[in-house]
Scaffold this active site. Structure first.
Site, PDB file in Angstrom:
ATOM      1  N   GLY A 135       5.239  -0.115  -6.920  1.00 42.31           N
ATOM      2  CA  GLY A 135       5.856  -1.787  -7.754  1.00 42.31           C
ATOM      3  C   GLY A 135       6.615  -2.785  -6.826  1.00 42.31           C
ATOM      4  N   SER A 136       6.997  -3.718  -7.420  1.00 39.28           N
ATOM      5  CA  SER A 136       7.166  -4.789  -6.591  1.00 39.28           C
ATOM      6  C   SER A 136       9.050  -4.451  -6.681  1.00 39.28           C
ATOM      7  CB  SER A 136       7.602  -6.140  -7.158  1.00 39.28           C
ATOM      8  OG  SER A 136       8.012  -6.187  -8.422  1.00 39.28           O
ATOM      9  N   SER A 137       9.950  -5.049  -5.001  1.00 42.85           N
ATOM     10  CA  SER A 137      11.372  -5.119  -5.583  1.00 42.85           C
ATOM     11  C   SER A 137      12.120  -5.742  -6.986  1.00 42.85           C
ATOM     12  CB  SER A 137      11.931  -5.712  -4.708  1.00 42.85           C
ATOM     13  OG  SER A 137      12.191  -6.771  -4.606  1.00 42.85           O
TER      14      SER A 137
ATOM     15  N   GLN B  78      11.416  -2.614  -9.806  1.00 44.06           N
ATOM     16  CA  GLN B  78      11.721  -1.228  -9.725  1.00 44.06           C
ATOM     17  C   GLN B  78      13.150  -1.352 -10.096  1.00 44.06           C
ATOM     18  OE1 GLN B  78      10.307   0.903  -9.873  1.00 44.06           O
ATOM     19  NE2 GLN B  78       9.279   1.864  -7.891  1.00 44.06           N
TER      20      GLN B  78
END
Length: 134
Positions: free
Chosen positions: A62-64, A67
């Site tokens: 997943g993207s920052s 997350q």
């Protein structure tokens, strides 16, 4: 104290808990923050809680934003994993753990994976890079 294994600190801290292995990468956004239960249908831990566990997983997904938000939501409800042992920590996962002060290590000794199974109680001393069987 029992057998010890070396590891590499990503985010410091010292915790004790039960080990829970995941063969699949983990997206913390796909964990119910109220229960710590994995809600990603195709995940090997689907329906299981990671709250309070020392979770061992191959990588984050997943993207920052996803997350960090997932980890943050779990921390706010007290449903976070106690600690994390990750095989391949990407920058996003590492940064999220550091910001949220979640103990995380990588590069655990090969013997750790051979000797330890789900439910084994360990102390994860991320600060000093040591995993010890209890």
């Amino acid at each position: 104290m029992g057998q010890s294994y070396s590891c590499h600190k990503i985010s410091g801290g010292k915790v004790q808990g039960e080990i829970l292995f995941s063969q699949d990468g983990l997206c913390f956004y796909l964990v119910d923050p109220k229960t710590g239960v994995v809600i990603e249908k195709e995940h090997c831990l689907y329906g299981k809680s990671i709250a309070g566990k020392i979770i061992v997983f191959p990588y984050g997904k997943g993207s920052s934003v996803v997350q960090a938000d997932g980890m943050y939501q779990m921390k706010m409800t007290g449903m976070s994993p106690a600690g994390m042992i990750v095989e391949n920590a990407d920058t996003t996962l590492a940064a999220s753990a550091i910001i949220l002060e979640a103990p995380m290590v990588n590069k655990a000794a090969t013997e750790f994976y051979r000797d330890v199974s789900d439910g084994t109680r360990v102390e994860l001393d991320a600060e000093n890079g040591v995993i010890t069987l209890l």
